[in-house]
Design a protein around this motif. Structure first.
Motif, PDB file in Angstrom:
ATOM      1  N   LEU A  51       0.830  -1.207   0.000  1.00  0.00           N
ATOM      2  CA  LEU A  51       0.000   0.000   0.000  1.00  0.00           C
ATOM      3  C   LEU A  51       0.865   1.258   0.000  1.00  0.00           C
ATOM      4  N   GLU A  52       1.946   1.243   0.753  1.00  0.00           N
ATOM      5  CA  GLU A  52       2.857   2.387   0.795  1.00  0.00           C
ATOM      6  C   GLU A  52       3.502   2.613  -0.569  1.00  0.00           C
ATOM      7  N   GLU A  53       3.883   1.533  -1.203  1.00  0.00           N
ATOM      8  CA  GLU A  53       4.468   1.626  -2.540  1.00  0.00           C
ATOM      9  C   GLU A  53       3.459   2.233  -3.522  1.00  0.00           C
ATOM     10  N   HIS A  54       2.228   1.791  -3.439  1.00  0.00           N
ATOM     11  CA  HIS A  54       1.174   2.318  -4.312  1.00  0.00           C
ATOM     12  C   HIS A  54       0.925   3.800  -4.027  1.00  0.00           C
ATOM     13  N   ARG A  55       0.928   4.176  -2.738  1.00  0.00           N
ATOM     14  CA  ARG A  55       0.729   5.578  -2.370  1.00  0.00           C
ATOM     15  C   ARG A  55       1.836   6.449  -2.950  1.00  0.00           C
ATOM     16  N   THR A  56       3.065   5.982  -2.823  1.00  0.00           N
ATOM     17  CA  THR A  56       4.209   6.723  -3.361  1.00  0.00           C
ATOM     18  C   THR A  56       4.101   6.871  -4.875  1.00  0.00           C
ATOM     19  N   GLU A  57       3.678   5.797  -5.539  1.00  0.00           N
ATOM     20  CA  GLU A  57       3.506   5.844  -7.000  1.00  0.00           C
ATOM     21  C   GLU A  57       2.417   6.834  -7.404  1.00  0.00           C
ATOM     22  N   LEU A  58       1.302   6.850  -6.669  1.00  0.00           N
ATOM     23  CA  LEU A  58       0.220   7.801  -6.969  1.00  0.00           C
ATOM     24  C   LEU A  58       0.698   9.243  -6.813  1.00  0.00           C
ATOM     25  N   CYS A  59       1.433   9.491  -5.758  1.00  0.00           N
ATOM     26  CA  CYS A  59       1.960  10.842  -5.535  1.00  0.00           C
ATOM     27  C   CYS A  59       2.944  11.224  -6.641  1.00  0.00           C
ATOM     28  N   ALA A  60       3.792  10.290  -7.021  1.00  0.00           N
ATOM     29  CA  ALA A  60       4.771  10.555  -8.079  1.00  0.00           C
ATOM     30  C   ALA A  60       4.065  10.810  -9.406  1.00  0.00           C
ATOM     31  N   ALA A  61       2.992  10.068  -9.677  1.00  0.00           N
ATOM     32  CA  ALA A  61       2.229  10.259 -10.915  1.00  0.00           C
ATOM     33  C   ALA A  61       1.584  11.641 -10.951  1.00  0.00           C
ATOM     34  N   ALA A  62       1.286  12.192  -9.777  1.00  0.00           N
ATOM     35  CA  ALA A  62       0.701  13.531  -9.703  1.00  0.00           C
ATOM     36  C   ALA A  62       1.774  14.619  -9.699  1.00  0.00           C
ATOM     37  N   PHE A  64       4.639  14.652  -7.551  1.00  0.00           N
ATOM     38  CA  PHE A  64       5.281  14.874  -6.259  1.00  0.00           C
ATOM     39  C   PHE A  64       6.359  13.822  -6.047  1.00  0.00           C
ATOM     40  N   PRO A  65       7.620  14.218  -6.112  1.00  0.00           N
ATOM     41  CA  PRO A  65       8.707  13.238  -5.981  1.00  0.00           C
ATOM     42  C   PRO A  65       8.740  12.616  -4.587  1.00  0.00           C
ATOM     43  N   ALA A  66       9.234  11.385  -4.532  1.00  0.00           N
ATOM     44  CA  ALA A  66       9.335  10.663  -3.265  1.00  0.00           C
ATOM     45  C   ALA A  66      10.222  11.426  -2.295  1.00  0.00           C
ATOM     46  N   GLY A  67       9.886  11.318  -1.038  1.00  0.00           N
ATOM     47  CA  GLY A  67      10.651  11.984   0.000  1.00  0.00           C
ATOM     48  C   GLY A  67       9.775  12.279   1.195  1.00  0.00           C
ATOM     49  N   PRO A  68      10.357  12.792   2.255  1.00  0.00           N
ATOM     50  CA  PRO A  68       9.603  13.038   3.483  1.00  0.00           C
ATOM     51  C   PRO A  68       8.476  14.066   3.334  1.00  0.00           C
ATOM     52  N   GLU A  69       8.615  14.988   2.394  1.00  0.00           N
ATOM     53  CA  GLU A  69       7.597  16.034   2.228  1.00  0.00           C
ATOM     54  C   GLU A  69       6.534  15.671   1.195  1.00  0.00           C
ATOM     55  N   GLN A  70       6.639  14.496   0.611  1.00  0.00           N
ATOM     56  CA  GLN A  70       5.751  14.126  -0.486  1.00  0.00           C
ATOM     57  C   GLN A  70       4.269  14.271  -0.120  1.00  0.00           C
ATOM     58  N   ASP A  72       2.866  15.882   2.432  1.00  0.00           N
ATOM     59  CA  ASP A  72       2.510  17.256   2.797  1.00  0.00           C
ATOM     60  C   ASP A  72       2.241  18.096   1.554  1.00  0.00           C
ATOM     61  N   LYS A  73       3.109  17.960   0.565  1.00  0.00           N
ATOM     62  CA  LYS A  73       2.933  18.720  -0.680  1.00  0.00           C
ATOM     63  C   LYS A  73       1.681  18.275  -1.414  1.00  0.00           C
ATOM     64  N   MET A  74       1.452  16.973  -1.474  1.00  0.00           N
ATOM     65  CA  MET A  74       0.272  16.459  -2.164  1.00  0.00           C
ATOM     66  C   MET A  74      -1.006  16.916  -1.454  1.00  0.00           C
ATOM     67  N   LEU A  75      -1.011  16.869  -0.138  1.00  0.00           N
ATOM     68  CA  LEU A  75      -2.194  17.276   0.615  1.00  0.00           C
ATOM     69  C   LEU A  75      -2.474  18.763   0.448  1.00  0.00           C
ATOM     70  N   GLU A  82      -9.609  18.431   3.841  1.00  0.00           N
ATOM     71  CA  GLU A  82      -8.738  17.744   4.788  1.00  0.00           C
ATOM     72  C   GLU A  82      -9.174  16.323   5.151  1.00  0.00           C
ATOM     73  N   VAL A  83      -9.983  15.701   4.310  1.00  0.00           N
ATOM     74  CA  VAL A  83     -10.386  14.311   4.550  1.00  0.00           C
ATOM     75  C   VAL A  83      -9.168  13.397   4.471  1.00  0.00           C
ATOM     76  N   VAL A  84      -8.378  13.569   3.429  1.00  0.00           N
ATOM     77  CA  VAL A  84      -7.193  12.729   3.243  1.00  0.00           C
ATOM     78  C   VAL A  84      -6.168  13.041   4.339  1.00  0.00           C
ATOM     79  N   ALA A  85      -6.009  14.301   4.682  1.00  0.00           N
ATOM     80  CA  ALA A  85      -5.050  14.688   5.728  1.00  0.00           C
ATOM     81  C   ALA A  85      -5.420  14.054   7.067  1.00  0.00           C
ATOM     82  N   ASN A  86      -6.703  14.031   7.391  1.00  0.00           N
ATOM     83  CA  ASN A  86      -7.141  13.417   8.647  1.00  0.00           C
ATOM     84  C   ASN A  86      -6.858  11.917   8.657  1.00  0.00           C
TER      85      ASN A  86
END
Length: 151
Positions: A51-62, A64-70, A72-75, A82-86
């Motif tokens: 699931l984490e790998e998939h989340r990282t891939e979704l963020c990268a596809a949008a 947002f490069p992988a990293g600690p701030e990924q 935060d930037k996506m949100l 703030e549904v996803v943030a919660n």
């Protein structure tokens, strides 16, 4: 993303429950149950990693490069209500609790190993190398007067 994080929360709660079961099995010294629980724990971790790998891939596809701030930037980019943030925050809280319980279980295992090692050392005729104080509060020195009692 909300569905993915929801699945991650579900798996993390399963891991939390498994860690509680692991602690109970350790306390009861139930080896058979412990082996089953360890398999469940490994499965939960495998699913969470996927699931984490998939989340990282979704963020990268949008974009947002992988990293600690990924996240935060996506949100900040797409999570106005703030549904996803919660959900993300809830997942992070569960992960912190899982880590804490896993460390506790590890401490129990290390403590039991020290007890076994000390007992074996005494049975084999050696002195136990336990990092504790003697009855009078002083650090142990020399051979114990009653090694069999330590075992």
């Amino acid at each position: 993303m909300a569905d993915l994080l929801g699945d991650s929360v579900y798996q993390a709660l399963g891991l939390l429950e498994t860690l509680d079961d692991e602690r109970k099995a350790l306390s009861e010294q139930d080896v058979g149950t412990l082996l089953t629980i360890l398999e469940q724990k490994e499965e939960c971790i495998r699913e969470l990693r996927k699931l984490e790998e998939h989340r990282t891939e979704l963020c990268a596809a949008a974009g947002f490069p992988a990293g600690p701030e990924q996240m935060d930037k996506m949100l900040g980019w797409c999570d106005e209500n703030e549904v996803v943030a919660n959900t993300w925050q809830h997942l992070m809280e569960i992960a912190t609790e899982c880590n804490s319980r896993n460390l506790t279980n590890g401490s129990i295992i290390r403590g039991r190993k020290q007890q076994i090692d000390a007992g074996l050392a005494v049975v084999r005729g050696g002195a136990s190398n336990v990092d504790t104080y003697s009855r009078n509060g002083m650090e142990p020195s020399g051979a114990s007067l009653r090694p069999i009692a330590e075992a």
